[in-house]
Motif scaffolding. Structure first.
Motif, PDB file in Angstrom:
ATOM      1  N   ASP A  73       0.847  -1.190   0.000  1.00  0.00           N
ATOM      2  CA  ASP A  73       0.000   0.000   0.000  1.00  0.00           C
ATOM      3  C   ASP A  73       0.888   1.247   0.000  1.00  0.00           C
ATOM      4  O   ASP A  73       1.448   1.613   1.031  1.00  0.00           O
ATOM      5  CB  ASP A  73      -0.910  -0.014   1.224  1.00  0.00           C
ATOM      6  CG  ASP A  73      -1.971   1.063   1.193  1.00  0.00           C
ATOM      7  OD1 ASP A  73      -1.705   2.149   0.638  1.00  0.00           O
ATOM      8  OD2 ASP A  73      -3.071   0.840   1.730  1.00  0.00           O
ATOM      9  N   LYS A  76      -0.188   4.240   2.687  1.00  0.00           N
ATOM     10  CA  LYS A  76       0.245   4.100   4.079  1.00  0.00           C
ATOM     11  C   LYS A  76       1.755   4.206   4.199  1.00  0.00           C
ATOM     12  O   LYS A  76       2.281   4.833   5.122  1.00  0.00           O
ATOM     13  CB  LYS A  76      -0.225   2.753   4.636  1.00  0.00           C
ATOM     14  CG  LYS A  76      -1.737   2.616   4.751  1.00  0.00           C
ATOM     15  CD  LYS A  76      -2.107   1.243   5.274  1.00  0.00           C
ATOM     16  CE  LYS A  76      -3.618   1.080   5.377  1.00  0.00           C
ATOM     17  NZ  LYS A  76      -4.006  -0.283   5.823  1.00  0.00           N
ATOM     18  N   ARG A 109      -8.657   3.918  -4.120  1.00  0.00           N
ATOM     19  CA  ARG A 109      -8.936   2.530  -3.746  1.00  0.00           C
ATOM     20  C   ARG A 109      -9.895   2.481  -2.557  1.00  0.00           C
ATOM     21  O   ARG A 109      -9.913   3.368  -1.699  1.00  0.00           O
ATOM     22  CB  ARG A 109      -7.635   1.784  -3.429  1.00  0.00           C
ATOM     23  CG  ARG A 109      -6.897   2.270  -2.219  1.00  0.00           C
ATOM     24  CD  ARG A 109      -5.613   1.477  -1.995  1.00  0.00           C
ATOM     25  NE  ARG A 109      -4.618   1.750  -3.019  1.00  0.00           N
ATOM     26  CZ  ARG A 109      -3.452   1.106  -3.113  1.00  0.00           C
ATOM     27  NH1 ARG A 109      -3.154   0.141  -2.287  1.00  0.00           N
ATOM     28  NH2 ARG A 109      -2.587   1.430  -4.049  1.00  0.00           N
ATOM     29  N   ALA A 110     -10.693   1.429  -2.494  1.00  0.00           N
ATOM     30  CA  ALA A 110     -11.760   1.318  -1.487  1.00  0.00           C
ATOM     31  C   ALA A 110     -11.216   1.292  -0.068  1.00  0.00           C
ATOM     32  O   ALA A 110     -11.907   1.705   0.871  1.00  0.00           O
ATOM     33  CB  ALA A 110     -12.586   0.063  -1.752  1.00  0.00           C
ATOM     34  N   SER A 111      -9.998   0.826   0.122  1.00  0.00           N
ATOM     35  CA  SER A 111      -9.438   0.704   1.468  1.00  0.00           C
ATOM     36  C   SER A 111      -8.924   2.028   2.021  1.00  0.00           C
ATOM     37  O   SER A 111      -8.597   2.116   3.206  1.00  0.00           O
ATOM     38  CB  SER A 111      -8.299  -0.324   1.470  1.00  0.00           C
ATOM     39  OG  SER A 111      -7.264   0.084   0.573  1.00  0.00           O
ATOM     40  N   SER A 112      -8.837   3.055   1.185  1.00  0.00           N
ATOM     41  CA  SER A 112      -8.309   4.338   1.642  1.00  0.00           C
ATOM     42  C   SER A 112      -9.358   5.103   2.445  1.00  0.00           C
ATOM     43  O   SER A 112     -10.545   5.075   2.107  1.00  0.00           O
ATOM     44  CB  SER A 112      -7.868   5.190   0.449  1.00  0.00           C
ATOM     45  OG  SER A 112      -6.805   4.582  -0.229  1.00  0.00           O
TER      46      SER A 112
END
Length: 221
Positions: A73, A76, A109-112
């Motif tokens: 990632d 991060k 991205r969806a995880s952000s």
């Protein structure tokens, strides 16, 4: 006295882009810096331009490592790396925290996490706008090439396979560039970003019409 945070961040970030591919290189970071500040200048409210400029320089420093699988990632990783670099330079904690949030929230991205500050929203928008317009078309085509090379398979073709008489694998055609650009424009947070985005989208629509004409999927005059 002018702040040194922007120039300092540029200096610190440059080595990280040494192995970057064209779509996410130091020139991309500069364009994102320039557009984010342009958008900031159109806002009536207060924007910390030094934080915004610093975040723009740092936002993709992890891309080369992510591309080769060293990290998972780049958002991060960049946030953590920039924090360490700026702490070593005795940058104020509140400004580091603001930059860190921008970096963690800049990806689609969806995880952000969602960007919560105006600086994070402007960075997000400027980054996505660099995937639109004339430069955006080149960048998106570069990304298609990068992914094709990484997977060993064609990620996208530039023509419509349905126009051929031979059997072809089902792969996305150039319309994937249109989809990627529209997805990013639909995700923008600021009015200033959306206005600039729509003007760039108009150009892209003209390009796609010309492309269709040249490849026989439209009517060539």
């Amino acid at each position: 006295m002018p702040s040194r945070l922007g120039p300092l961040s540029r200096e610190l970030s440059i080595p990280y882009y040494a192995d970057a591919f064209p779509a996410h290189d130091i020139f991309h970071a500069k364009r994102v810096r320039d557009v984010s500040l342009r958008l900031a200048n159109q806002r009536p409210d207060s924007v910390d331009r030094d934080v915004l400029a610093a975040a723009a320089w740092f936002h993709d420093i992890g891309r080369p490592l992510e591309r080769v699988g060293v990290i998972d990632d780049h958002d991060k990783w960049a946030a953590n790396e920039a924090t360490a670099l700026l702490e070593a330079e005795d940058v104020a904690t509140d400004r580091i925290t603001a930059i860190e949030h921008c970096l963690r929230a800049h990806s689609i991205r969806a995880s952000s996490p969602d960007p919560e500050t105006i600086e994070a929203k402007l960075l997000f928008d400027a980054d996505k706008l660099d995937a639109t317009g004339a430069v955006g078309l080149i960048r998106l085509a570069c990304i298609v090439g990068e992914r094709s090379g990484r997977t060993g398979d064609q990620y996208a073709v530039i023509d419509d396979a349905s126009t051929l008489s031979v059997e072809q694998a089902e792969e996305p055609d150039i319309d994937i560039l249109r989809e990627w650009a529209r997805e990013r424009l639909d995700a923008l947070y600021t009015d200033q970003g959306r206005r600039l985005g729509e003007s760039r989208w108009d150009f892209m629509q003209s390009f796609f019409a010309q492309f269709a004409s040249e490849t026989g999927t439209g009517t060539e005059e």
